[in-house]
Design a protein around this motif. Structure first.
Motif, PDB file in Angstrom:
ATOM      1  N   SER A  66       0.932  -1.233   0.199  1.00  0.00           N
ATOM      2  CA  SER A  66       0.122  -0.130   0.097  1.00  0.00           C
ATOM      3  C   SER A  66       0.788   1.335  -0.011  1.00  0.00           C
ATOM      4  O   SER A  66       2.035   1.150   0.225  1.00  0.00           O
ATOM      5  N   ILE A  67       0.140   2.284  -0.529  1.00  0.00           N
ATOM      6  CA  ILE A  67       1.043   3.735  -0.541  1.00  0.00           C
ATOM      7  C   ILE A  67       1.251   3.926   0.857  1.00  0.00           C
ATOM      8  O   ILE A  67       2.234   4.525   1.399  1.00  0.00           O
ATOM      9  N   ALA A  98      -5.680   7.535  -0.937  1.00  0.00           N
ATOM     10  CA  ALA A  98      -4.347   7.233  -2.141  1.00  0.00           C
ATOM     11  C   ALA A  98      -3.792   8.642  -2.370  1.00  0.00           C
ATOM     12  O   ALA A  98      -2.571   8.792  -2.394  1.00  0.00           O
ATOM     13  N   LEU A  99      -4.668   9.578  -2.620  1.00  0.00           N
ATOM     14  CA  LEU A  99      -4.067  10.834  -3.213  1.00  0.00           C
ATOM     15  C   LEU A  99      -3.113  11.485  -2.082  1.00  0.00           C
ATOM     16  O   LEU A  99      -2.127  12.137  -2.364  1.00  0.00           O
ATOM     17  N   ILE A 100      -3.567  11.290  -0.706  1.00  0.00           N
ATOM     18  CA  ILE A 100      -3.174  12.120   0.420  1.00  0.00           C
ATOM     19  C   ILE A 100      -1.770  11.406   0.444  1.00  0.00           C
ATOM     20  O   ILE A 100      -0.574  11.724   0.629  1.00  0.00           O
ATOM     21  N   PHE A 101      -1.658   9.956   0.521  1.00  0.00           N
ATOM     22  CA  PHE A 101      -0.446   9.270   0.615  1.00  0.00           C
ATOM     23  C   PHE A 101       0.541   9.535  -0.448  1.00  0.00           C
ATOM     24  O   PHE A 101       1.709   9.690  -0.336  1.00  0.00           O
ATOM     25  N   LYS A 134       5.362  11.609  -2.562  1.00  0.00           N
ATOM     26  CA  LYS A 134       6.294  12.715  -3.594  1.00  0.00           C
ATOM     27  C   LYS A 134       7.008  13.621  -2.451  1.00  0.00           C
ATOM     28  O   LYS A 134       8.009  13.927  -2.940  1.00  0.00           O
ATOM     29  N   GLN A 135       6.471  14.174  -1.568  1.00  0.00           N
ATOM     30  CA  GLN A 135       7.076  15.141  -0.782  1.00  0.00           C
ATOM     31  C   GLN A 135       8.481  14.304  -0.126  1.00  0.00           C
ATOM     32  O   GLN A 135       9.227  15.172   0.047  1.00  0.00           O
ATOM     33  N   TYR A 136       8.219  13.494   0.552  1.00  0.00           N
ATOM     34  CA  TYR A 136       9.326  12.680   0.904  1.00  0.00           C
ATOM     35  C   TYR A 136      10.407  12.423  -0.071  1.00  0.00           C
ATOM     36  O   TYR A 136      11.686  12.641   0.229  1.00  0.00           O
ATOM     37  N   SER A 137       9.823  11.802  -1.293  1.00  0.00           N
ATOM     38  CA  SER A 137      10.863  11.593  -2.051  1.00  0.00           C
ATOM     39  C   SER A 137      11.760  12.914  -2.628  1.00  0.00           C
ATOM     40  O   SER A 137      12.749  12.899  -3.189  1.00  0.00           O
TER      41      SER A 137
END
Length: 128
Positions: free
Chosen positions: A36-37, A63-66, A71-74
């Motif tokens: 899962s995301i 899913a969009l929140i995760f 993306k922010q973490y990456s």
């Protein structure tokens, strides 16, 4: 040179297993699995993958929140995210980059060439 590592986020067990085997056998990479995301976001805090391979077809309600958290973490950790999706042809590489992704791989994928596609999109050379 150390082996590259990939965080694979795929909710379908059978596809996850095929991708896992292909990335290890053909790519020679270490692969951490997530179904899962949300779990992928959590794993990013404990592992430091060189790339994330993310299936976008998920039944997760948030899913969009995760996805935004991932993306922010990456971005802050400079970890490229590759999408694996049946909708890969909907976007140009430029559009994907603007959305914060390194690229996309189309489903269905060819198991014998998936590691070459990953390497090409990430700019990894043989032996990296």
């Amino acid at each position: 040179m150390p082996t590259k590592s990939i965080l694979l986020i795929e909710h379908e067990a059978s596809i996850r297993e095929v991708l896992h085997t292909c990335l290890i056998e053909f790519g020679g990479w270490r692969v951490t699995l997530s179904n899962s995301i949300q779990e992928g976001v959590d794993l990013c805090t404990t592992i430091c993958p060189n790339a994330i391979l993310l299936d976008t077809s998920t039944s997760e309600t948030d899913a969009l929140i995760f996805l935004e958290q991932l993306k922010q973490y990456s971005i802050t950790q400079s970890i490229p995210i590759l999408l694996i999706t049946a909708r890969a042809n909907w976007f140009t590489l430029r559009q994907l980059h603007q959305m914060g992704f390194a690229g996309a791989i189309a489903k269905p994928f060819n198991p014998s060439t998936i590691s070459t596609q990953v390497s090409s999109l990430l700019g990894w050379n043989d032996g990296d």
